[in-house]
Scaffold this motif. Structure first.
Motif, PDB file in Angstrom:
ATOM      1  N   ASP A   1      26.240   1.060  24.210  1.00 44.82           N
ATOM      2  CA  ASP A   1      27.206   1.653  25.143  1.00 44.82           C
ATOM      3  C   ASP A   1      28.586   1.077  24.860  1.00 44.82           C
ATOM      4  O   ASP A   1      28.829  -0.108  25.068  1.00 44.82           O
ATOM      5  N   ASP A   2      29.500   1.926  24.406  1.00 42.08           N
ATOM      6  CA  ASP A   2      30.828   1.454  24.011  1.00 42.08           C
ATOM      7  C   ASP A   2      31.597   0.880  25.201  1.00 42.08           C
ATOM      8  O   ASP A   2      32.269  -0.149  25.082  1.00 42.08           O
ATOM      9  N   ALA A   3      31.518   1.535  26.355  1.00 42.61           N
ATOM     10  CA  ALA A   3      32.220   1.047  27.542  1.00 42.61           C
ATOM     11  C   ALA A   3      31.651  -0.299  27.986  1.00 42.61           C
ATOM     12  O   ALA A   3      32.394  -1.207  28.385  1.00 42.61           O
ATOM     13  N   LEU A   4      30.333  -0.436  27.909  1.00 45.08           N
ATOM     14  CA  LEU A   4      29.705  -1.704  28.294  1.00 45.08           C
ATOM     15  C   LEU A   4      30.106  -2.818  27.327  1.00 45.08           C
ATOM     16  O   LEU A   4      30.280  -3.970  27.729  1.00 45.08           O
ATOM     17  N   LEU A   5      30.283  -2.475  26.065  1.00 47.46           N
ATOM     18  CA  LEU A   5      30.726  -3.477  25.093  1.00 47.46           C
ATOM     19  C   LEU A   5      32.108  -4.021  25.459  1.00 47.46           C
ATOM     20  O   LEU A   5      32.362  -5.229  25.351  1.00 47.46           O
TER      21      LEU A   5
ATOM     22  N   ALA B   1      21.946 -11.912  28.351  1.00 46.24           N
ATOM     23  CA  ALA B   1      20.888 -10.904  28.314  1.00 46.24           C
ATOM     24  C   ALA B   1      21.451  -9.515  28.000  1.00 46.24           C
ATOM     25  O   ALA B   1      20.846  -8.743  27.245  1.00 46.24           O
ATOM     26  N   MET B   2      22.618  -9.214  28.560  1.00 50.75           N
ATOM     27  CA  MET B   2      23.239  -7.909  28.316  1.00 50.75           C
ATOM     28  C   MET B   2      23.696  -7.786  26.865  1.00 50.75           C
ATOM     29  O   MET B   2      23.604  -6.707  26.261  1.00 50.75           O
ATOM     30  N   VAL B   3      24.197  -8.886  26.303  1.00 46.86           N
ATOM     31  CA  VAL B   3      24.609  -8.861  24.889  1.00 46.86           C
ATOM     32  C   VAL B   3      23.394  -8.611  23.997  1.00 46.86           C
ATOM     33  O   VAL B   3      23.444  -7.782  23.072  1.00 46.86           O
ATOM     34  N   TRP B   4      22.297  -9.308  24.254  1.00 51.51           N
ATOM     35  CA  TRP B   4      21.085  -9.116  23.447  1.00 51.51           C
ATOM     36  C   TRP B   4      20.547  -7.696  23.598  1.00 51.51           C
ATOM     37  O   TRP B   4      20.054  -7.097  22.631  1.00 51.51           O
ATOM     38  N   GLU B   5      20.643  -7.136  24.777  1.00 55.68           N
ATOM     39  CA  GLU B   5      20.177  -5.762  24.995  1.00 55.68           C
ATOM     40  C   GLU B   5      20.970  -4.779  24.142  1.00 55.68           C
ATOM     41  O   GLU B   5      20.409  -3.859  23.540  1.00 55.68           O
ATOM     42  N   GLN B   6      22.295  -4.975  24.086  1.00 59.64           N
ATOM     43  CA  GLN B   6      23.129  -4.096  23.264  1.00 59.64           C
ATOM     44  C   GLN B   6      22.863  -4.316  21.774  1.00 59.64           C
ATOM     45  O   GLN B   6      22.885  -3.372  20.981  1.00 59.64           O
ATOM     46  N   LEU B   7      22.589  -5.565  21.395  1.00 62.32           N
ATOM     47  CA  LEU B   7      22.321  -5.878  19.993  1.00 62.32           C
ATOM     48  C   LEU B   7      21.054  -5.185  19.505  1.00 62.32           C
ATOM     49  O   LEU B   7      20.977  -4.751  18.344  1.00 62.32           O
ATOM     50  N   ASN B   8      20.060  -5.062  20.371  1.00 63.77           N
ATOM     51  CA  ASN B   8      18.773  -4.462  19.996  1.00 63.77           C
ATOM     52  C   ASN B   8      18.665  -2.982  20.346  1.00 63.77           C
ATOM     53  O   ASN B   8      17.618  -2.369  20.148  1.00 63.77           O
ATOM     54  N   SER B   9      19.729  -2.417  20.870  1.00 61.48           N
ATOM     55  CA  SER B   9      19.694  -1.006  21.271  1.00 61.48           C
ATOM     56  C   SER B   9      20.045  -0.090  20.105  1.00 61.48           C
ATOM     57  O   SER B   9      20.906  -0.409  19.277  1.00 61.48           O
ATOM     58  N   ASP B  10      19.367   1.060  20.045  1.00 63.59           N
ATOM     59  CA  ASP B  10      19.686   2.060  19.019  1.00 63.59           C
ATOM     60  C   ASP B  10      20.941   2.853  19.386  1.00 63.59           C
ATOM     61  O   ASP B  10      21.571   3.463  18.518  1.00 63.59           O
ATOM     62  N   THR B  11      21.276   2.850  20.666  1.00 63.98           N
ATOM     63  CA  THR B  11      22.463   3.585  21.132  1.00 63.98           C
ATOM     64  C   THR B  11      23.318   2.679  22.016  1.00 63.98           C
ATOM     65  O   THR B  11      23.294   2.773  23.244  1.00 63.98           O
TER      66      THR B  11
ATOM     67  N   LYS C   1      27.814 -11.721  17.973  1.00 66.00           N
ATOM     68  CA  LYS C   1      26.786 -10.702  18.191  1.00 66.00           C
ATOM     69  C   LYS C   1      27.415  -9.374  18.614  1.00 66.00           C
ATOM     70  O   LYS C   1      26.998  -8.295  18.165  1.00 66.00           O
ATOM     71  N   LEU C   2      28.425  -9.444  19.481  1.00 65.92           N
ATOM     72  CA  LEU C   2      29.112  -8.216  19.896  1.00 65.92           C
ATOM     73  C   LEU C   2      29.811  -7.556  18.729  1.00 65.92           C
ATOM     74  O   LEU C   2      29.854  -6.314  18.625  1.00 65.92           O
ATOM     75  N   ASN C   3      30.375  -8.356  17.818  1.00 65.47           N
ATOM     76  CA  ASN C   3      31.039  -7.789  16.641  1.00 65.47           C
ATOM     77  C   ASN C   3      30.045  -7.039  15.760  1.00 65.47           C
ATOM     78  O   ASN C   3      30.375  -5.997  15.181  1.00 65.47           O
ATOM     79  N   LYS C   4      28.826  -7.568  15.656  1.00 59.02           N
ATOM     80  CA  LYS C   4      27.779  -6.866  14.876  1.00 59.02           C
ATOM     81  C   LYS C   4      27.460  -5.510  15.494  1.00 59.02           C
ATOM     82  O   LYS C   4      27.300  -4.517  14.795  1.00 59.02           O
ATOM     83  N   VAL C   5      27.387  -5.491  16.830  1.00 58.76           N
ATOM     84  CA  VAL C   5      27.104  -4.218  17.506  1.00 58.76           C
ATOM     85  C   VAL C   5      28.242  -3.238  17.307  1.00 58.76           C
ATOM     86  O   VAL C   5      28.030  -2.069  17.009  1.00 58.76           O
ATOM     87  N   ARG C   6      29.469  -3.739  17.421  1.00 52.04           N
ATOM     88  CA  ARG C   6      30.638  -2.856  17.287  1.00 52.04           C
ATOM     89  C   ARG C   6      30.693  -2.242  15.902  1.00 52.04           C
ATOM     90  O   ARG C   6      31.079  -1.077  15.749  1.00 52.04           O
ATOM     91  N   ARG C   7      30.336  -2.985  14.877  1.00 52.46           N
ATOM     92  CA  ARG C   7      30.385  -2.453  13.496  1.00 52.46           C
ATOM     93  C   ARG C   7      29.361  -1.339  13.275  1.00 52.46           C
ATOM     94  O   ARG C   7      29.543  -0.496  12.390  1.00 52.46           O
ATOM     95  N   ARG C   8      28.329  -1.301  14.081  1.00 48.27           N
ATOM     96  CA  ARG C   8      27.309  -0.265  13.938  1.00 48.27           C
ATOM     97  C   ARG C   8      27.713   1.050  14.583  1.00 48.27           C
ATOM     98  O   ARG C   8      27.132   2.095  14.296  1.00 48.27           O
ATOM     99  N   ILE C   9      28.660   0.997  15.474  1.00 45.40           N
ATOM    100  CA  ILE C   9      29.054   2.231  16.214  1.00 45.40           C
ATOM    101  C   ILE C   9      29.960   3.099  15.363  1.00 45.40           C
ATOM    102  O   ILE C   9      30.887   2.634  14.757  1.00 45.40           O
TER     103      ILE C   9
END
Length: 347
Positions: free
Chosen positions: A311-315, A299-309, A339-347
């Motif tokens: 959290d780098d520390a949470l990642l 659930a936390m991974v999906w929340e970060q995936l759909n977030s506009d901002t 999924k986490l890698n997709k989020v990281r590439r957006r930061i």
């Protein structure tokens, strides 16, 4: 002779009292990663501690110059430890418990401690039952021997690091071949206020070495009756058939005899009919991360995936937990990591 004379007096106990007995110090550090040479082999007689502190390289003896510390700086560090200026105190809150106290060595001290850890402590073999802070071992290797067992018993040692005093650390270095003065000085560098400090890199390794006889006795007892034993830091685990319960008094007796105390309020007996969980892992039929934990992480991974901002520390936190999942749930772990890698590439 100046400073060098002072240091010789310091280790011999001539200057301002017997410092070799009462110096309190806490050193944590890692190896000097210069890539030179191979790791030293164990010898019957180790060289003087002062040769380790020597600023002059002596390449014909692998124990010389490994700490790469000038005598004047060694004297300075020891004085800083004695006068309580080498560590920073930090409190980590714990829900429903007293805060955990961490003693963090200053960068210079930590560097020296890391070299003590690498060139001395890490060279020594541990008992096979020790899994905490040991290379190529983990919570998974500690839990594996206890799967598919009728009864699993968990025992916690009270105030584990605090129970290991300067004298016990001194005993370890004596066993490793150092003479009395050098063993006393090394023990002082690795202890603080007469115990192993949480936050020092050397503390886990020293604790494991102190526990070698404890591990040997408990493993021998379990082996005699066909049961299993592992230890992860201050957590002791035993498993077998129902007859293992009769050995509980002997387990407690050995722990007390080795200078530790069991925390009876944390003592657990887990039978196969219920949930058997150690180190946060289920061990009923196989080692697995509890379903509830996996759901929260997902659930936390999906929340970060759909977030506009995001959290780098949470990642970073999530990467660590997803990495653990690869041992027990590889398919799910790989999906979440993508999924986490997709989020990281957006930061």
């Amino acid at each position: 002779m100046g400073i060098l004379s002072d240091i010789l007096d310091l280790f011999s106990g001539k200057n301002n009292g017997d410092y070799s007995r009462d110096i309190d110090s806490d050193y944590c550090s890692l190896p000097n990663e210069d890539g030179s040479g191979s790791r030293p082999q164990k010898v019957k007689k180790k060289k003087s501690l002062l040769s380790l502190f020597s600023s002059k390289p002596v390449y014909d003896d692998i124990y010389h110059n490994r700490l790469n510390l000038e005598p004047s700086k060694a004297f300075f560090l020891i004085r800083e430890i004695r006068e309580n200026r080498a560590y920073t105190r930090k409190e980590i809150p714990r829900e429903g418990k007293e805060p955990r106290i961490i003693s963090i060595p200053n960068p210079f001290l930590k560097n020296v401690q890391r070299r003590i850890l690498h060139w001395i402590l890490d060279m020594e073999p541990l008992h096979d039952a020790a899994h905490g802070f040991v290379k190529k071992r983990s919570i998974f290797t500690a839990a594996e021997p206890h799967t598919n067992k009728r009864v699993v018993i968990a025992v916690d040692i009270r105030d584990f690091f605090g129970t290991i005093t300067s004298n016990r650390a001194y005993g370890v270095f004596r066993q490793l071949g150092f003479d009395k003065k050098d063993a006393s000085a090394l023990a002082s560098l690795c202890t603080y206020k007469n115990s192993l400090p949480q936050g020092a890199p050397t503390s886990p390794a020293l604790a494991n070495l102190v526990c070698r006889r404890l591990d040997s006795r408990l493993a021998g007892l379990m082996s005699k009756y066909g049961h299993s034993y592992t230890r992860y830091a201050d957590d002791l685990f035993f498993s077998g058939d129902s007859t293992i319960i009769r050995l509980i008094p002997y387990i407690k007796s050995i722990v007390n005899d080795e200078g530790f105390e069991t925390a009876d309020e944390k003592f657990r007996i887990m039978r196969s009919g219920g949930c058997q969980r150690i180190l946060g892992l289920n061990v009923n039929s196989k080692v697995s991360i509890p379903r509830k934990v996996r759901r929260v992480i997902r659930a936390m991974v999906w929340e970060q995936l759909n977030s506009d901002t995001p959290d780098d520390a949470l990642l970073d936190f999530l990467y660590g937990h997803v990495g653990l999942m690869k041992h027990t749930h590889p398919s799910q772990g790989r999906k979440l990591k993508r999924k986490l890698n997709k989020v990281r590439r957006r930061i």
